[in-house]
Each structure stands twice: as structure tokens, then as C-alpha cells.
Design a protein around this motif. Sequence first.
Motif, short mmCIF file in Angstrom:
data_model
loop_
_atom_site.label_atom_id
_atom_site.label_comp_id
_atom_site.label_asym_id
_atom_site.label_seq_id
_atom_site.Cartn_x
_atom_site.Cartn_y
_atom_site.Cartn_z
N THR A 38 62.43 -38.07 43.93
CA THR A 38 61.44 -38.30 42.88
C THR A 38 60.59 -39.52 43.20
O THR A 38 59.39 -39.41 43.43
N ASP A 214 63.74 -34.34 39.93
CA ASP A 214 63.48 -33.25 40.88
C ASP A 214 64.62 -32.26 41.02
O ASP A 214 64.39 -31.12 41.43
N SER A 234 58.65 -32.40 36.65
CA SER A 234 59.50 -32.14 37.81
C SER A 234 58.74 -32.42 39.09
O SER A 234 57.51 -32.53 39.10
N VAL A 235 59.48 -32.52 40.18
CA VAL A 235 58.90 -32.84 41.48
C VAL A 235 59.32 -31.78 42.49
O VAL A 235 60.51 -31.43 42.58
#
Length: 269
Positions: A38, A214, A234-235
Motif C-alpha cells: 500500500t 491492498d 484498495s490498491v
Amino acid sequence: MHEDRSSDGEGAPETVAVPRSLVPHLSQSAILLDIDGTLLDLAPTPREVWVPPGLADTLNRLLVQTSGALALVSGRSLNDIDLIFAPKQFPAVGGHGAEMRVSIDSESVAIHAPPMDKELKLRLAAIAKLSPGILLEDKGYSLALHYRLAPHAEEAIYQAVSLIRADLPNAPIEVLPGKCVCEIKHSGFTKATGVLELMNHQPFKGRRPFFIGDDVTDETVFAIMPDLDGLSFSVGRRAQGVAGHFGEPSDVRQWLAHLLDDENTTTRP
């Protein structure tokens, strides 16, 4: 960052750029950030992660702008987090919710999280002998088996963990699958329980949180953000229920830096 038009997690998302005004003024916000995958790019081993120049300063400035309401939320222990960002220190939820430090001036505390049973830990640790390249990480409250250097061992690792769980059906443990890592921790606490506890303390209490993560372990926090009138992002993937997503950690770092720019040049409603 992109705003997700669909939350079912299927297919290619229809996306548009998300204005940074989606996040409330920093004086009203609580910033909650996962670390690996992240803020930081993933590395072959946990010890090889690298903090890019300027990131610690950005986090420290955000800490000041939020009057201390910034926290790192990680599966890593607080001690490990401090080593990564040394000499800087930040409020944090560590060990998947097992530990918490509300401010840089406060002592870290365990959140009703007993250490993993020693004998169970030894049995799980022996799984690392299945193949060269499996790295064992003892976090105290959990045990992680990293196989980024031995991807062929993934199935064997999870089979071995399943056999141990079948042999000890009453053991209070939970398996957390991650990105090239299988982590086993004591049940009863998660990143979400840690965040909920954190949000009961000043300076976080009463603020609107936003969380960026993430991995699968971050989904527990994604799920509780609506209950806190918060937002989650989110990643690397479009997770279900998030307000938007980033392509990679470098996008997150850039976005956080721009939050400071916006704070200094504009006033958001």
C-alpha cells in the motif's frame, strides 16, 4: 486513483478520476494506512522493503495536519514498523490488531491478544523446511510463511497448515492468505477490531476515517468503514465495497503528497 462504478469485483471496472475533495478536510479526517503493498512496494522478503525518499516526511506532515490522527495499520509488529520508518515513529495498529499505539508519545498496548501457543508455533514453523526459499517470520502474535522465493511451494504450505488444523480442531487460530504469504494468527482479533478500538481514542475519536489497503487482511477494515462513516480505497485491485482504487503504491504516495498540497492551497467544503 479511480472511482469504482461497480462493487461486484468482476470484470474490468468502469473508472473515472476521483477528486481529492472526496476526502474531508484533514482537520476532520483520520488517516489509516496499510504498509506493505500500500505505502511500500512489495519486496522478495519482508526485510527488503524500502521506504522511498520523502515518504516519512509526507506521513509526518499529515500527522501534524490531522493533529495526530494518522495511523499505520499493519500485520507487522509495532517494533518492526518502527524499524522500517526509523527514526520516525507513528501511531499504529500492529500485529493484525494485536497491538496499538494511539500516539507517538504513548506506550504500546496489547489488545486482548494472547501470544500464540509455543508448541503450535513450533509445529507451524517446521513447515518452512518443506522447500528452500520459504521464509519464516515470527511476529509473536502470529507466524508468517513467505514463499515469494519459492512460489512452487504454495500448495504444499497450505496443505501442511490444513493438516495441523485438522489435528488440532479446537486451536484458536486463523489462517490469513496473502500475497505469497500464509500467515497464521490467534483468532479473536483482526485489523478491523484494532481500528475500532483506535477510533475510540483521541485524536481519532469523532473524525471521519479513510483507510487504504491492498490485501485480503485489509478487507475486514474495508467492511467496517461504512459503520464509521468512513471511506476505504484498495490498491492493485478493485476490492468489493471500496470507494475507489489505486494502481500501485507509488500512486498512493503521490496522492497523499497531493493531499498536503491541496490543504495548503485550497479550502475544501
